[in-house]
Design a protein around this motif. Sequence first.
Motif, PDB file in Angstrom:
ATOM      1  N   ILE A 199      11.113  16.017   6.284  1.00 30.86           N
ATOM      2  CA  ILE A 199       9.985  16.076   5.355  1.00 30.86           C
ATOM      3  C   ILE A 199       9.849  14.779   4.568  1.00 30.86           C
ATOM      4  CG2 ILE A 199       9.121  17.213   3.256  1.00 30.86           C
ATOM      5  CD1 ILE A 199      10.276  19.855   4.441  1.00 30.86           C
ATOM      6  N   VAL A 200      10.965  14.246   4.074  1.00 28.88           N
ATOM      7  CA  VAL A 200      10.949  12.982   3.328  1.00 28.88           C
ATOM      8  C   VAL A 200      10.467  11.850   4.226  1.00 28.88           C
ATOM      9  CG1 VAL A 200      12.416  11.247   2.231  1.00 28.88           C
ATOM     10  CG2 VAL A 200      12.681  13.655   1.633  1.00 28.88           C
ATOM     11  N   TYR A 201      10.975  11.794   5.465  1.00 28.74           N
ATOM     12  CA  TYR A 201      10.575  10.747   6.398  1.00 28.74           C
ATOM     13  C   TYR A 201       9.083  10.824   6.692  1.00 28.74           C
ATOM     14  CZ  TYR A 201       9.951   8.110  10.668  1.00 28.74           C
ATOM     15  OH  TYR A 201       9.482   7.237  11.606  1.00 28.74           O
ATOM     16  N   MET A 202       8.587  12.032   6.947  1.00 25.96           N
ATOM     17  CA  MET A 202       7.170  12.195   7.257  1.00 25.96           C
ATOM     18  C   MET A 202       6.305  11.805   6.063  1.00 25.96           C
ATOM     19  SD  MET A 202       7.230  15.670   9.562  1.00 25.96           S
ATOM     20  CE  MET A 202       5.471  15.845   9.509  1.00 25.96           C
ATOM     21  N   GLY A 203       6.739  12.156   4.851  1.00 25.83           N
ATOM     22  CA  GLY A 203       5.992  11.792   3.648  1.00 25.83           C
ATOM     23  C   GLY A 203       5.930  10.296   3.463  1.00 25.83           C
ATOM     24  N   SER A 204       7.059   9.600   3.660  1.00 27.91           N
ATOM     25  CA  SER A 204       7.064   8.143   3.491  1.00 27.91           C
ATOM     26  C   SER A 204       6.302   7.471   4.622  1.00 27.91           C
ATOM     27  CB  SER A 204       8.491   7.603   3.388  1.00 27.91           C
ATOM     28  OG  SER A 204       9.186   7.818   4.592  1.00 27.91           O
ATOM     29  N   SER A 205       6.356   8.050   5.814  1.00 28.71           N
ATOM     30  CA  SER A 205       5.611   7.511   6.948  1.00 28.71           C
ATOM     31  C   SER A 205       4.108   7.626   6.702  1.00 28.71           C
ATOM     32  CB  SER A 205       6.002   8.254   8.222  1.00 28.71           C
ATOM     33  OG  SER A 205       5.269   7.784   9.309  1.00 28.71           O
ATOM     34  N   ASN A 206       3.662   8.762   6.178  1.00 29.13           N
ATOM     35  CA  ASN A 206       2.242   8.947   5.864  1.00 29.13           C
ATOM     36  C   ASN A 206       1.792   7.987   4.778  1.00 29.13           C
ATOM     37  OD1 ASN A 206       1.852  10.941   7.752  1.00 29.13           O
ATOM     38  ND2 ASN A 206       2.193  12.626   6.305  1.00 29.13           N
ATOM     39  N   LYS A 207       2.644   7.783   3.771  1.00 26.36           N
ATOM     40  CA  LYS A 207       2.315   6.869   2.683  1.00 26.36           C
ATOM     41  C   LYS A 207       2.186   5.436   3.217  1.00 26.36           C
ATOM     42  CE  LYS A 207       3.964   7.754  -1.391  1.00 26.36           C
ATOM     43  NZ  LYS A 207       4.837   7.868  -2.566  1.00 26.36           N
ATOM     44  N   ALA A 208       3.091   5.042   4.122  1.00 32.35           N
ATOM     45  CA  ALA A 208       3.024   3.703   4.717  1.00 32.35           C
ATOM     46  C   ALA A 208       1.758   3.557   5.564  1.00 32.35           C
ATOM     47  CB  ALA A 208       4.267   3.437   5.559  1.00 32.35           C
ATOM     48  N   LYS A 209       1.398   4.620   6.284  1.00 33.49           N
ATOM     49  CA  LYS A 209       0.192   4.592   7.113  1.00 33.49           C
ATOM     50  C   LYS A 209      -1.052   4.449   6.240  1.00 33.49           C
ATOM     51  CE  LYS A 209      -2.284   7.186  10.629  1.00 33.49           C
ATOM     52  NZ  LYS A 209      -2.394   8.452  11.351  1.00 33.49           N
ATOM     53  N   GLU A 210      -1.116   5.215   5.151  1.00 32.16           N
ATOM     54  CA  GLU A 210      -2.246   5.123   4.223  1.00 32.16           C
ATOM     55  C   GLU A 210      -2.345   3.728   3.623  1.00 32.16           C
ATOM     56  OE1 GLU A 210      -1.813   8.173   1.276  1.00 32.16           O
ATOM     57  OE2 GLU A 210      -1.917   9.787   2.762  1.00 32.16           O
ATOM     58  N   ARG A 211      -1.197   3.164   3.245  1.00 29.13           N
ATOM     59  CA  ARG A 211      -1.167   1.814   2.668  1.00 29.13           C
ATOM     60  C   ARG A 211      -1.715   0.809   3.672  1.00 29.13           C
ATOM     61  NH1 ARG A 211       4.046  -1.944   1.806  1.00 29.13           N
ATOM     62  NH2 ARG A 211       3.022  -3.634   0.715  1.00 29.13           N
ATOM     63  N   LYS A 212      -1.269   0.894   4.934  1.00 28.41           N
ATOM     64  CA  LYS A 212      -1.710  -0.033   5.971  1.00 28.41           C
ATOM     65  C   LYS A 212      -3.213   0.110   6.222  1.00 28.41           C
ATOM     66  CE  LYS A 212      -0.986  -2.939   9.362  1.00 28.41           C
ATOM     67  NZ  LYS A 212      -1.280  -4.309   9.023  1.00 28.41           N
ATOM     68  N   GLU A 213      -3.715   1.341   6.258  1.00 26.11           N
ATOM     69  CA  GLU A 213      -5.152   1.562   6.459  1.00 26.11           C
ATOM     70  C   GLU A 213      -5.960   0.976   5.307  1.00 26.11           C
ATOM     71  OE1 GLU A 213      -5.460   5.792   6.954  1.00 26.11           O
ATOM     72  OE2 GLU A 213      -4.814   5.713   9.060  1.00 26.11           O
ATOM     73  N   LYS A 214      -5.465   1.138   4.088  1.00 25.41           N
ATOM     74  CA  LYS A 214      -6.147   0.601   2.908  1.00 25.41           C
ATOM     75  C   LYS A 214      -6.168  -0.932   2.971  1.00 25.41           C
ATOM     76  CE  LYS A 214      -4.121   1.260  -1.107  1.00 25.41           C
ATOM     77  NZ  LYS A 214      -3.648   1.737  -2.411  1.00 25.41           N
ATOM     78  N   GLN A 215      -5.044  -1.533   3.367  1.00 30.00           N
ATOM     79  CA  GLN A 215      -4.974  -2.986   3.501  1.00 30.00           C
ATOM     80  C   GLN A 215      -5.957  -3.480   4.557  1.00 30.00           C
ATOM     81  OE1 GLN A 215      -0.921  -3.706   4.616  1.00 30.00           O
ATOM     82  NE2 GLN A 215      -0.153  -3.619   2.530  1.00 30.00           N
ATOM     83  N   ASP A 216      -5.921  -2.856   5.731  1.00 30.65           N
ATOM     84  CA  ASP A 216      -6.794  -3.284   6.835  1.00 30.65           C
ATOM     85  C   ASP A 216      -8.268  -3.175   6.457  1.00 30.65           C
ATOM     86  OD1 ASP A 216      -4.543  -3.808   8.345  1.00 30.65           O
ATOM     87  OD2 ASP A 216      -4.678  -1.962   9.537  1.00 30.65           O
ATOM     88  N   SER A 217      -8.626  -2.097   5.790  1.00 31.16           N
ATOM     89  CA  SER A 217     -10.009  -1.901   5.363  1.00 31.16           C
ATOM     90  C   SER A 217     -10.436  -2.994   4.384  1.00 31.16           C
ATOM     91  CB  SER A 217     -10.162  -0.523   4.731  1.00 31.16           C
ATOM     92  OG  SER A 217     -11.429  -0.365   4.169  1.00 31.16           O
ATOM     93  N   PHE A 218      -9.570  -3.286   3.427  1.00 34.25           N
ATOM     94  CA  PHE A 218      -9.881  -4.314   2.433  1.00 34.25           C
ATOM     95  C   PHE A 218     -10.014  -5.683   3.085  1.00 34.25           C
ATOM     96  CE2 PHE A 218      -8.658  -7.546  -0.639  1.00 34.25           C
ATOM     97  CZ  PHE A 218      -9.549  -7.273  -1.659  1.00 34.25           C
ATOM     98  N   ILE A 219      -9.104  -6.010   3.983  1.00 41.73           N
ATOM     99  CA  ILE A 219      -9.142  -7.315   4.657  1.00 41.73           C
ATOM    100  C   ILE A 219     -10.400  -7.426   5.507  1.00 41.73           C
ATOM    101  CG2 ILE A 219      -7.998  -8.714   6.425  1.00 41.73           C
ATOM    102  CD1 ILE A 219      -5.316  -7.748   5.117  1.00 41.73           C
ATOM    103  N   LYS A 220     -10.792  -6.349   6.167  1.00 46.60           N
ATOM    104  CA  LYS A 220     -12.027  -6.358   6.956  1.00 46.60           C
ATOM    105  C   LYS A 220     -13.239  -6.597   6.058  1.00 46.60           C
ATOM    106  CE  LYS A 220     -12.304  -3.961  10.745  1.00 46.60           C
ATOM    107  NZ  LYS A 220     -12.381  -4.986  11.724  1.00 46.60           N
ATOM    108  N   GLU A 221     -13.262  -5.972   4.859  1.00 40.28           N
ATOM    109  CA  GLU A 221     -14.346  -6.211   3.898  1.00 40.28           C
ATOM    110  C   GLU A 221     -14.389  -7.684   3.498  1.00 40.28           C
ATOM    111  OE1 GLU A 221     -14.084  -3.720   0.425  1.00 40.28           O
ATOM    112  OE2 GLU A 221     -13.885  -1.905   1.649  1.00 40.28           O
TER     113      GLU A 221
END
Length: 193
Positions: free
Chosen positions: A16-38
């Motif tokens: 559960i902890v691993y999945m939570g941190s993995s999801n948080k890292a995925k969200e962070r990466k998506e937010k970064q990619d979206s911002f850089i694309k903008e």
Amino acid sequence: MSFWWVILVIVIMLVIVYMGSSNKAKERKEKQDSFIKEQENEGVILSNKTDIENGIIAIDKNREKIVYIDDKGDTLVTKEFSFSDIIACELIKDGETIYKKSATRTIGGAIVGGVLSGGVGAIIGGLSGSAKEKEKINSIDIKITLRDIDTPNFKFNFFEYKGTRMFLDLSIKSAEEWKDRITAIIEIQDSKK
């Protein structure tokens, strides 16, 4: 039987902890990619993008700026540092400066930049020494001094010990590359004067 239940509960908690941190890292990466694309849609071309402890650092060669993206909060915050405003760069290990480069224009040309701790060999040795030394490193930062009264300096945190040194070698390599990159920026700006 109770021993196996305890083991099973521990394993489930770790998953559960691993999945939570993995999801948080995925969200962070998506937010970064979206911002850089903008940013790219607005004509900002970022190169040498590097994830660091306190965000992302990149170069915008066209506008001659170092771009820092702080992605730790709910919204992304950017800071930009003009190449011409950078007057010094320090590589700091555990709070101790092991390399410093200053623009000659800031000190009247008396000294051409400065290298502390005995030269470039000491810098590399100071960061990437033996495995035993690496285990003792708790933080690696690059600090830039700026020609700006409101923000006279800024620190980029490349490594902060948080119970593991798993990414220490990668952090050392990234910090050394950025130290060299910022040193080159200072040299190029000096040659324009």
